[in-house]
Design a protein around this motif. Structure first.
Motif, PDB file in Angstrom:
ATOM      1  N   LYS A   1       0.820  -1.221   0.000  1.00  0.00           N
ATOM      2  CA  LYS A   1       0.000   0.000   0.000  1.00  0.00           C
ATOM      3  C   LYS A   1       0.851   1.268   0.000  1.00  0.00           C
ATOM      4  O   LYS A   1       0.342   2.360  -0.275  1.00  0.00           O
ATOM      5  N   ALA A   2       2.148   1.125   0.284  1.00  0.00           N
ATOM      6  CA  ALA A   2       3.049   2.285   0.220  1.00  0.00           C
ATOM      7  C   ALA A   2       3.481   2.602  -1.198  1.00  0.00           C
ATOM      8  O   ALA A   2       3.882   3.743  -1.487  1.00  0.00           O
ATOM      9  N   LEU A   3       3.417   1.629  -2.100  1.00  0.00           N
ATOM     10  CA  LEU A   3       4.026   1.787  -3.420  1.00  0.00           C
ATOM     11  C   LEU A   3       3.500   2.996  -4.197  1.00  0.00           C
ATOM     12  O   LEU A   3       4.296   3.683  -4.854  1.00  0.00           O
TER      13      LEU A   3
ATOM     14  N   ILE B   1      13.505   0.667  -0.087  1.00  0.00           N
ATOM     15  CA  ILE B   1      12.769  -0.099   0.913  1.00  0.00           C
ATOM     16  C   ILE B   1      13.778  -0.906   1.706  1.00  0.00           C
ATOM     17  O   ILE B   1      14.627  -1.598   1.131  1.00  0.00           O
ATOM     18  N   ILE B   2      13.709  -0.798   3.020  1.00  0.00           N
ATOM     19  CA  ILE B   2      14.616  -1.535   3.894  1.00  0.00           C
ATOM     20  C   ILE B   2      13.775  -2.305   4.911  1.00  0.00           C
ATOM     21  O   ILE B   2      13.011  -1.708   5.675  1.00  0.00           O
TER      22      ILE B   2
ATOM     23  N   GLU C   1      10.835  -6.694  -8.813  1.00  0.00           N
ATOM     24  CA  GLU C   1       9.639  -6.107  -9.417  1.00  0.00           C
ATOM     25  C   GLU C   1       9.658  -4.584  -9.434  1.00  0.00           C
ATOM     26  O   GLU C   1       9.009  -3.961 -10.285  1.00  0.00           O
ATOM     27  N   LEU C   2      10.406  -3.969  -8.515  1.00  0.00           N
ATOM     28  CA  LEU C   2      10.434  -2.505  -8.463  1.00  0.00           C
ATOM     29  C   LEU C   2      11.638  -1.923  -9.193  1.00  0.00           C
ATOM     30  O   LEU C   2      11.794  -0.702  -9.258  1.00  0.00           O
ATOM     31  N   GLY C   3      12.464  -2.802  -9.753  1.00  0.00           N
ATOM     32  CA  GLY C   3      13.623  -2.326 -10.508  1.00  0.00           C
ATOM     33  C   GLY C   3      13.285  -1.316 -11.588  1.00  0.00           C
ATOM     34  O   GLY C   3      14.012  -0.312 -11.739  1.00  0.00           O
TER      35      GLY C   3
ATOM     36  N   ARG D   1      11.264   0.960 -11.571  1.00  0.00           N
ATOM     37  CA  ARG D   1      11.045   2.275 -10.942  1.00  0.00           C
ATOM     38  C   ARG D   1      12.307   2.770 -10.230  1.00  0.00           C
ATOM     39  O   ARG D   1      12.278   3.799  -9.583  1.00  0.00           O
ATOM     40  N   ARG D   2      13.402   2.034 -10.376  1.00  0.00           N
ATOM     41  CA  ARG D   2      14.678   2.377  -9.737  1.00  0.00           C
ATOM     42  C   ARG D   2      14.561   2.418  -8.207  1.00  0.00           C
ATOM     43  O   ARG D   2      15.301   3.138  -7.533  1.00  0.00           O
ATOM     44  N   ILE D   3      13.642   1.636  -7.663  1.00  0.00           N
ATOM     45  CA  ILE D   3      13.497   1.498  -6.215  1.00  0.00           C
ATOM     46  C   ILE D   3      14.281   0.260  -5.784  1.00  0.00           C
ATOM     47  O   ILE D   3      14.042  -0.833  -6.283  1.00  0.00           O
ATOM     48  N   THR D   4      15.228   0.433  -4.881  1.00  0.00           N
ATOM     49  CA  THR D   4      15.982  -0.708  -4.372  1.00  0.00           C
ATOM     50  C   THR D   4      15.307  -1.258  -3.119  1.00  0.00           C
ATOM     51  O   THR D   4      14.586  -0.550  -2.419  1.00  0.00           O
ATOM     52  N   ALA D   5      15.556  -2.525  -2.850  1.00  0.00           N
ATOM     53  CA  ALA D   5      15.030  -3.170  -1.650  1.00  0.00           C
ATOM     54  C   ALA D   5      16.109  -4.052  -1.053  1.00  0.00           C
ATOM     55  O   ALA D   5      16.720  -4.858  -1.754  1.00  0.00           O
ATOM     56  N   ASN D   6      16.350  -3.880   0.228  1.00  0.00           N
ATOM     57  CA  ASN D   6      17.343  -4.676   0.937  1.00  0.00           C
ATOM     58  C   ASN D   6      16.830  -4.997   2.332  1.00  0.00           C
ATOM     59  O   ASN D   6      15.967  -4.283   2.871  1.00  0.00           O
TER      60      ASN D   6
END
Length: 250
Positions: A129-131, A140-141, A175-177, A179-184
């Motif tokens: 819901k944040a996307l 996103i961490i 999946e968010l690549g 949008r250039r959003i990283t997740a770790n």
């Protein structure tokens, strides 16, 4: 002049979440932090962030109650507009959580469901819901745990959920690549002063002797790494699990 960045930190009123919020503020990042019940503590953190020269706001959130997330983001959007003049933010740090120490033979369905709701269902759907509100190029961490790698008596239900979030993190990165959003994910070991570990001399001694660096961890050992992952220098770190244990049980 670059546009100021904003982070949403769940469980930011105390312990690790508080330390993360302050570390982000020291990097010039404004903060929306959530609290479950400790409103006074949350407002104290807001005041500390403001004293560092950044803007902040605290919002109530039950991170285990998915049914309340739509209302939370409606309040968050209003608070973002009122405090920062925008309806979007840049960094989501999923930190809120509780601990459980219970052997498999003794764990109840209610305890299992509590771990599931706050550490997995809550993280999954709060992130989903944040996307629409997360800026492209954001981060996103997810805060997971070292017990997904090593096994300790009584931590099975908690560790299962945290392990699932490590997997979820990799899928977010994939999946968010576009949008250039990283997740770790960041996986702390035993952290004293973080609000979850029983802080006794015996426990500190046990952790210190099992750690290569010969000491226990404090919240300051974690918050700075989260802030780093929100920096420009960490833009190529994606889909990774960073274990922060000082070399425990190597």
């Amino acid at each position: 002049m670059s546009t100021p960045k904003i982070a949403l930190v769940t469980g930011g009123s105390r312990g690790l979440g508080k330390n993360m919020a302050l570390a982000l503020a020291k990097k010039g990042i404004s903060v929306v932090l959530t609290y479950h019940s400790q409103q006074a503590e949350a407002q104290s953190v807001v005041a500390e962030i403001e004293a560092l020269g950044q803007k902040a706001v605290a919002l109530q959130l039950n991170a285990a109650a998915v049914s309340g997330f739509a209302d939370f983001y409606a309040r968050a959007t209003a608070a973002l507009q009122a405090t920062f003049g925008t309806t979007r933010f840049d960094f989501l740090i999923n930190n809120a959580g509780t601990s459980l120490n219970s052997a498999i033979a003794e764990t109840t369905e209610a305890q299992f469901d509590e771990m599931l709701n706050i550490h997995l269902r809550g993280v999954y759907f709060l992130t989903q819901k944040a996307l629409p509100l997360l800026n492209d190029g954001g981060r996103i961490i997810n805060i997971t745990s070292a017990v997904t790698r090593t096994s300790y008596h009584g931590t099975s239900a908690y560790a299962i959920m945290k392990g699932a979030v490590d997997v979820f993190t990799r899928y977010l990165a994939l999946e968010l690549g576009p949008r250039r959003i990283t997740a770790n994910s960041v996986a702390p070991g035993a952290v004293f002063g973080g609000g979850a570990m029983p802080d006794t001399p015996e426990m500190r001694a046990f952790v210190a002797q099992a750690t290569a660096l010969g000491r226990v961890a404090e919240p300051n050992d974690i918050g700075g790494v989260v802030a780093f992952l929100c920096s420009d220098e960490a833009g190529w770190v994606n889909g990774q699990r960073l274990e922060l244990t000082g070399g425990m049980v190597l």
